[in-house]
Design a protein around this motif. Structure first.
Motif, PDB file in Angstrom:
ATOM      1  N   GLU A 144      -4.516   0.586  10.725  1.00 39.10           N
ATOM      2  CA  GLU A 144      -4.814  -0.888  11.306  1.00 39.10           C
ATOM      3  C   GLU A 144      -5.683  -1.726  10.615  1.00 39.10           C
ATOM      4  OE1 GLU A 144      -5.151  -0.273  15.543  1.00 39.10           O
ATOM      5  OE2 GLU A 144      -4.121   1.602  15.469  1.00 39.10           O
ATOM      6  N   ALA A 145      -5.781  -1.682   9.410  1.00 37.87           N
ATOM      7  CA  ALA A 145      -6.579  -2.471   8.377  1.00 37.87           C
ATOM      8  C   ALA A 145      -5.897  -2.822   7.219  1.00 37.87           C
ATOM      9  CB  ALA A 145      -7.872  -2.024   8.080  1.00 37.87           C
ATOM     10  N   PRO A 146      -5.957  -4.256   6.606  1.00 40.61           N
ATOM     11  CA  PRO A 146      -5.283  -4.615   5.595  1.00 40.61           C
ATOM     12  C   PRO A 146      -6.234  -4.100   4.473  1.00 40.61           C
ATOM     13  CG  PRO A 146      -6.369  -6.352   6.533  1.00 40.61           C
ATOM     14  CD  PRO A 146      -6.506  -5.495   7.360  1.00 40.61           C
ATOM     15  N   ARG A 147      -5.450  -3.305   3.396  1.00 36.58           N
ATOM     16  CA  ARG A 147      -6.272  -2.637   2.059  1.00 36.58           C
ATOM     17  C   ARG A 147      -5.370  -3.079   0.885  1.00 36.58           C
ATOM     18  NH1 ARG A 147      -8.730   2.138   3.323  1.00 36.58           N
ATOM     19  NH2 ARG A 147      -9.700   1.971   1.244  1.00 36.58           N
ATOM     20  N   LEU A 148      -6.208  -3.191  -0.021  1.00 34.37           N
ATOM     21  CA  LEU A 148      -5.464  -3.525  -1.364  1.00 34.37           C
ATOM     22  C   LEU A 148      -5.101  -2.263  -2.410  1.00 34.37           C
ATOM     23  CD1 LEU A 148      -4.703  -6.066  -3.025  1.00 34.37           C
ATOM     24  CD2 LEU A 148      -6.972  -5.952  -4.127  1.00 34.37           C
ATOM     25  N   GLY A 149      -4.175  -2.173  -2.841  1.00 30.36           N
ATOM     26  CA  GLY A 149      -3.753  -0.893  -3.685  1.00 30.36           C
ATOM     27  C   GLY A 149      -2.567  -0.978  -4.184  1.00 30.36           C
ATOM     28  N   VAL A 150      -1.894   0.161  -4.707  1.00 35.87           N
ATOM     29  CA  VAL A 150      -0.532   0.288  -5.120  1.00 35.87           C
ATOM     30  C   VAL A 150       0.287   1.377  -4.740  1.00 35.87           C
ATOM     31  CG1 VAL A 150      -1.545  -0.625  -7.592  1.00 35.87           C
ATOM     32  CG2 VAL A 150      -1.577   1.967  -7.114  1.00 35.87           C
ATOM     33  N   PHE A 151       1.635   1.275  -4.713  1.00 36.17           N
ATOM     34  CA  PHE A 151       2.353   2.323  -4.273  1.00 36.17           C
ATOM     35  C   PHE A 151       2.852   2.915  -5.622  1.00 36.17           C
ATOM     36  CE2 PHE A 151       2.859  -0.498  -0.573  1.00 36.17           C
ATOM     37  CZ  PHE A 151       2.949   0.693   0.272  1.00 36.17           C
ATOM     38  N   SER A 152       3.097   4.518  -5.338  1.00 33.85           N
ATOM     39  CA  SER A 152       3.679   5.061  -6.582  1.00 33.85           C
ATOM     40  C   SER A 152       4.286   6.422  -5.679  1.00 33.85           C
ATOM     41  CB  SER A 152       2.655   5.556  -7.383  1.00 33.85           C
ATOM     42  OG  SER A 152       3.325   6.534  -8.569  1.00 33.85           O
ATOM     43  N   SER A 153       5.218   6.759  -6.105  1.00 38.09           N
ATOM     44  CA  SER A 153       5.921   7.841  -5.533  1.00 38.09           C
ATOM     45  C   SER A 153       6.306   7.904  -3.982  1.00 38.09           C
ATOM     46  CB  SER A 153       5.504   9.328  -5.927  1.00 38.09           C
ATOM     47  OG  SER A 153       5.364   9.161  -7.272  1.00 38.09           O
ATOM     48  N   ASP A 154       6.367   6.823  -3.479  1.00 39.48           N
ATOM     49  CA  ASP A 154       6.427   6.503  -1.982  1.00 39.48           C
ATOM     50  C   ASP A 154       5.031   6.655  -1.039  1.00 39.48           C
ATOM     51  OD1 ASP A 154       8.986   5.450  -1.918  1.00 39.48           O
ATOM     52  OD2 ASP A 154       9.834   7.550  -1.592  1.00 39.48           O
ATOM     53  N   ILE A 155       3.907   6.731  -2.050  1.00 41.16           N
ATOM     54  CA  ILE A 155       2.523   6.769  -1.272  1.00 41.16           C
ATOM     55  C   ILE A 155       1.674   5.796  -1.685  1.00 41.16           C
ATOM     56  CG2 ILE A 155       0.689   8.143  -1.343  1.00 41.16           C
ATOM     57  CD1 ILE A 155       2.112  10.609  -2.366  1.00 41.16           C
ATOM     58  N   PHE A 156       0.948   5.085  -0.785  1.00 41.28           N
ATOM     59  CA  PHE A 156       0.164   3.891  -0.828  1.00 41.28           C
ATOM     60  C   PHE A 156      -1.201   4.555  -1.309  1.00 41.28           C
ATOM     61  CE2 PHE A 156      -3.248   0.884   0.526  1.00 41.28           C
ATOM     62  CZ  PHE A 156      -2.670  -0.375  -0.257  1.00 41.28           C
ATOM     63  N   PHE A 157      -1.639   4.040  -2.438  1.00 41.47           N
ATOM     64  CA  PHE A 157      -3.223   4.464  -2.899  1.00 41.47           C
ATOM     65  C   PHE A 157      -4.140   3.473  -2.921  1.00 41.47           C
ATOM     66  CE2 PHE A 157      -0.246   7.184  -5.189  1.00 41.47           C
ATOM     67  CZ  PHE A 157      -0.692   8.343  -4.882  1.00 41.47           C
ATOM     68  N   PRO A 158      -5.040   3.230  -2.002  1.00 44.19           N
ATOM     69  CA  PRO A 158      -6.021   1.864  -1.772  1.00 44.19           C
ATOM     70  C   PRO A 158      -6.770   2.006  -3.059  1.00 44.19           C
ATOM     71  CG  PRO A 158      -6.132   3.383   0.159  1.00 44.19           C
ATOM     72  CD  PRO A 158      -5.307   4.324  -0.796  1.00 44.19           C
ATOM     73  N   LEU A 159      -7.173   0.909  -3.547  1.00 44.71           N
ATOM     74  CA  LEU A 159      -7.928   0.459  -4.576  1.00 44.71           C
ATOM     75  C   LEU A 159      -9.615   0.001  -4.230  1.00 44.71           C
ATOM     76  CD1 LEU A 159      -5.430  -0.415  -7.291  1.00 44.71           C
ATOM     77  CD2 LEU A 159      -6.366   1.790  -6.967  1.00 44.71           C
ATOM     78  N   ASP A 160      -9.342  -0.407  -3.027  1.00 47.12           N
ATOM     79  CA  ASP A 160     -10.838  -1.074  -2.496  1.00 47.12           C
ATOM     80  C   ASP A 160     -11.690  -0.049  -1.904  1.00 47.12           C
ATOM     81  OD1 ASP A 160      -9.492  -0.747  -0.486  1.00 47.12           O
ATOM     82  OD2 ASP A 160      -9.183  -2.839   0.421  1.00 47.12           O
TER      83      ASP A 160
END
Length: 184
Positions: free
Chosen positions: A168-184
């Motif tokens: 329930e919070a916006p996060r900055l990250g990347v998707f790979s293999s259908d998984i979201f990885f937050p970078l912040d």
């Protein structure tokens, strides 16, 4: 441990791990002391204060690397010797992004020629490591061993980052293999 011990270990390791990482997670040989090998933060391997310049030797040693209880060892079926790792044992020096079947996949390249896809087994994260409180971008490579993303790779990763709602919070990250990885 005598300095010619590195030659004995290399010989034993080359017979134990002819190609790719050895199954060190299955080996439990006796501890045989410390070896004056240090993996620096920039991925350079040193022996007795001097850089190991033979790339094939570094690749061989990285294939028999094991982590146990926050300590690093070079392991063969016959012996285990402790070494020092300043930050992460691997340095991530390259990255490829592809879209097979419309799903983004990020492939990372280590300085020892291993390739790792960010997925559920190879988690990409930003953590404080190596006794440093400053967060670093890392990816799990294998069996508890991580790779530090080089600055250039992290900048490339930041270029493809997207905002995504997570818990329930916006996060900055990347998707790979259908998984979201937050970078912040």
């Amino acid at each position: 441990m005598p300095s010619d011990r590195i030659t004995d270990l290399a010989t034993l390791a080359s017979s134990a791990a002819p190609k790719g990482p050895a199954p060190v997670h299955l080996w439990n040989p006796p501890y045989c002391g410390e070896l004056d090998i240090v993996i620096k933060r920039d991925g350079t391997w040193f022996h007795e204060g001097r850089p190991i310049r033979r790339r094939e030797l570094v690749k061989l040693f990285s294939s028999i690397l094991k982590k146990e209880d926050d300590r690093y060892y070079l392991v063969t079926p016959a012996e285990k010797v402790g070494i020092t790792v300043e930050c992460c044992p691997f340095l991530i020096i390259g990255m490829d992004v592809s879209q097979p079947n419309g799903n983004q996949v990020i492939l990372f390249h280590t300085s020892t020629d291993e390739q790792v896809i960010a997925d559920s087994e190879h988690v990409l994260s930003v953590e404080a490591i190596g006794g440093d409180d400053f967060p670093h971008p890392i990816i799990h490579v294998r069996h508890g061993l991580s790779g530090l993303l080089s600055r250039a790779v992290f900048y490339r990763l930041a270029e493809i980052a997207v905002e995504h709602e997570l818990q329930e919070a916006p996060r900055l990250g990347v998707f790979s293999s259908d998984i979201f990885f937050p970078l912040d």
